[in-house]
Design an enzyme around this catalytic site. Structure first.
Site, PDB file in Angstrom:
ATOM      1  CE1 TYR A 107      -3.680  -2.520   5.328  1.00 17.18           C
ATOM      2  CE2 TYR A 107      -3.282  -0.165   5.061  1.00 17.18           C
ATOM      3  CZ  TYR A 107      -3.550  -1.418   4.513  1.00 17.18           C
ATOM      4  OH  TYR A 107      -3.667  -1.546   3.145  1.00 17.18           O
TER       5      TYR A 107
ATOM      6  CB  SER B 255      -0.830  -0.013   1.286  1.00 20.64           C
ATOM      7  OG  SER B 255      -1.399   1.249   1.541  1.00 20.64           O
TER       8      SER B 255
HETATM    9  N1  LIG Z   1      -8.697  -0.634  -0.870  1.00 19.38           N
HETATM   10  C1  LIG Z   1      -7.701   0.146  -0.542  1.00 19.38           C
HETATM   11  O1  LIG Z   1      -7.869   1.350  -0.338  1.00 19.38           O
HETATM   12  C2  LIG Z   1      -6.296  -0.422  -0.469  1.00 19.38           C
HETATM   13  C3  LIG Z   1      -5.223   0.486  -0.504  1.00 19.38           C
HETATM   14  C4  LIG Z   1      -3.930  -0.012  -0.425  1.00 19.38           C
HETATM   15  C5  LIG Z   1      -3.711  -1.369  -0.319  1.00 19.38           C
HETATM   16  N2  LIG Z   1      -4.754  -2.224  -0.298  1.00 19.38           N
HETATM   17  C6  LIG Z   1      -4.478  -3.654  -0.153  1.00 19.38           C
HETATM   18  O2  LIG Z   1      -5.044  -4.356  -1.234  1.00 19.38           O
HETATM   19  C7  LIG Z   1      -5.282  -5.705  -0.845  1.00 19.38           C
HETATM   20  C8  LIG Z   1      -6.668  -6.105  -1.296  1.00 19.38           C
HETATM   21  O3  LIG Z   1      -7.620  -5.337  -0.601  1.00 19.38           O
HETATM   22  P1  LIG Z   1      -8.952  -4.774  -1.267  1.00 19.38           P
HETATM   23  O4  LIG Z   1      -8.874  -3.311  -1.239  1.00 19.38           O
HETATM   24  O5  LIG Z   1      -9.223  -5.449  -2.541  1.00 19.38           O
HETATM   25  O6  LIG Z   1      -9.995  -5.170  -0.129  1.00 19.38           O
HETATM   26  P2  LIG Z   1     -11.275  -6.125  -0.108  1.00 19.38           P
HETATM   27  O7  LIG Z   1     -12.218  -5.764  -1.197  1.00 19.38           O
HETATM   28  O8  LIG Z   1     -11.752  -6.069   1.304  1.00 19.38           O
HETATM   29  O9  LIG Z   1     -10.667  -7.562  -0.430  1.00 19.38           O
HETATM   30  C9  LIG Z   1      -9.866  -8.232   0.481  1.00 19.38           C
HETATM   31  C10 LIG Z   1      -9.704  -9.674   0.038  1.00 19.38           C
HETATM   32  O10 LIG Z   1      -8.914 -10.341   1.028  1.00 19.38           O
HETATM   33  C11 LIG Z   1      -9.634 -11.478   1.476  1.00 19.38           C
HETATM   34  N3  LIG Z   1      -9.401 -11.741   2.878  1.00 19.38           N
HETATM   35  C12 LIG Z   1      -9.683 -10.941   3.941  1.00 19.38           C
HETATM   36  N4  LIG Z   1      -9.415 -11.572   5.082  1.00 19.38           N
HETATM   37  C13 LIG Z   1      -8.948 -12.812   4.734  1.00 19.38           C
HETATM   38  C14 LIG Z   1      -8.532 -13.930   5.469  1.00 19.38           C
HETATM   39  N5  LIG Z   1      -8.549 -13.933   6.812  1.00 19.38           N
HETATM   40  N6  LIG Z   1      -8.125 -15.033   4.802  1.00 19.38           N
HETATM   41  C15 LIG Z   1      -8.129 -15.059   3.454  1.00 19.38           C
HETATM   42  N7  LIG Z   1      -8.514 -14.028   2.693  1.00 19.38           N
HETATM   43  C16 LIG Z   1      -8.935 -12.923   3.342  1.00 19.38           C
HETATM   44  C17 LIG Z   1     -11.099 -11.164   1.226  1.00 19.38           C
HETATM   45  O11 LIG Z   1     -11.854 -12.363   1.053  1.00 19.38           O
HETATM   46  P3  LIG Z   1     -12.768 -13.076   2.142  1.00 19.38           P
HETATM   47  O12 LIG Z   1     -13.432 -12.020   2.942  1.00 19.38           O
HETATM   48  O13 LIG Z   1     -13.659 -13.905   1.295  1.00 19.38           O
HETATM   49  O14 LIG Z   1     -11.826 -13.922   2.947  1.00 19.38           O
HETATM   50  C18 LIG Z   1     -11.032 -10.391  -0.066  1.00 19.38           C
HETATM   51  O15 LIG Z   1     -11.037 -11.271  -1.155  1.00 19.38           O
HETATM   52  C19 LIG Z   1      -5.061  -5.761   0.661  1.00 19.38           C
HETATM   53  O16 LIG Z   1      -3.802  -6.320   0.936  1.00 19.38           O
HETATM   54  C20 LIG Z   1      -5.084  -4.298   1.078  1.00 19.38           C
HETATM   55  O17 LIG Z   1      -4.319  -4.045   2.230  1.00 19.38           O
HETATM   56  C21 LIG Z   1      -6.053  -1.778  -0.372  1.00 19.38           C
END
Ligand SMILES: NC(=O)c1ccc[n+]([C@@H]2O[C@H](COP(=O)([O-])OP(=O)(O)OC[C@H]3O[C@@H](n4cnc5c(N)ncnc54)[C@H](OP(=O)(O)O)[C@@H]3O)[C@@H](O)[C@H]2O)c1
Length: 256
Positions: A150, A137
């Site tokens: 985080y 991130s």
């Molecule tokens: N959105 C943002 O603003 C942002 C910014 C910077 C970085 N990121 C990073 O991008 C990545 C993806 O996040 P996203 O934004 O796409 O969020 P998201 O829509 O909440 O997706 C998160 C994914 O991770 C899975 N997950 C969560 N807890 C888990 C667990 N205990 N075991 C296995 N899988 C799990 C979820 O699936 P299930 O719930 O089905 O398990 C979901 O598929 C993350 O690493 C996040 O830190 C996001």
């Protein structure tokens, strides 16, 4: 090639799965929501005539990464590309946030990511080829008051990724980091960010982040920062003191 994507049931991971499917790769999808993964796998298999495999896995639990590795191995699936995408955040003052949620976040964002990289990466090193994308991130570039654990977890991912890139590039394995800024996904809700200003200043779409990530990663780029503003912020982090950076981050994240 066979691509394992963690956290493929939603957000950035799901959009990455679609892009790999479009190019004909075999998908190995992992997350907790088995139904969502099955639905996505069925749709993509039909649309692009590809093979898909689904593994229900809760990577916030100790031993889950090793269990996932063993399940994938037991189906004789070789992983050529690993996308360590699953991750969660948590907003709040550190003395008030829930310890168990933070323990699970560390297990998911740090420990499982490290274990999956070790287990699948070692196979890649032995084969002399492979690619790993660790999703960090822009938080990785800053100390993060009000999301202290985080931000620290993503700083770990950045440092770990850069170190492994140095070790494994000469062994034929690419290790890249993805550094998205605020992106519209389920992340905001799971991180309890609804009161924070962070997501009020504009977000990127998950589809746009995934597309940039896919193209740059497959072209061999090591540090992928989607979006001009995110690039600028990550550069600016090197020009100011850590305490000034912490003050700025705090202001951007405070409750309204
Ligand atoms: N959105 C943002 O603003 C942002 C910014 C910077 C970085 N990121 C990073 O991008 C990545 C993806 O996040 P996203 O934004 O796409 O969020 P998201 O829509 O909440 O997706 C998160 C994914 O991770 C899975 N997950 C969560 N807890 C888990 C667990 N205990 N075991 C296995 N899988 C799990 C979820 O699936 P299930 O719930 O089905 O398990 C979901 O598929 C993350 O690493 C996040 O830190 C996001």
């Amino acid at each position: 090639m066979n691509v394992l994507i963690t956290g493929a049931s939603g957000g950035i991971g799901k959009e990455m799965a679609k892009l790999f499917a479009e190019k004909g790769h075999t998908l190995i999808l992992a997350a907790r929501s088995e139904d969502k993964l099955n639905e996505l796998a069925t749709d993509l298999a039909e649309q692009y005539t590809i093979k898909t495999h689904v593994f229900k896995s809760d990577l916030s639990k100790s031993g889950a990464a090793e269990a996932l590795f063993e399940q994938v191995q037991s189906q004789s699936l070789k992983v050529d590309i690993l996308i360590n995408n699953a991750g969660v955040g948590l907003f709040g003052e550190f003395h008030q946030t829930d310890l168990q949620k933070e323990q699970e976040m560390i297990q998911l964002n740090i420990t499982s990511l490290t274990e999956l990289t070790k287990l699948f990466g070692r196979e890649m090193v032995n084969a002399g080829s492979g690619k790993i994308l660790n999703v960090a991130s822009t938080a990785a570039f800053f100390p993060g008051p009000l999301m202290a654990v985080y931000y620290a977890s993503k700083a770990y991912v950045k440092s770990f990724t850069e170190a492994l890139d140095n070790e494994w590039a000469e062994l034929g394995v690419q290790v890249s980091g993805l550094y998205p800024g605020p992106t519209s996904t389920g992340f905001k809700d799971t991180a309890e960010l609804n009161d924070s200003k962070l997501f009020k200043n504009g977000t990127m779409k998950a589809q746009a982040v995934a597309k940039i990530a896919y193209i740059e990663f497959m072209n061999g780029k090591k540090q992928i920062i989607p979006g001009g503003m995110n690039k600028l912020q990550s550069k600016a982090s090197r020009l100011i003191s850590r305490s000034a950076a912490a003050n700025i981050v705090r202001k951007t994240q405070e409750r309204e």
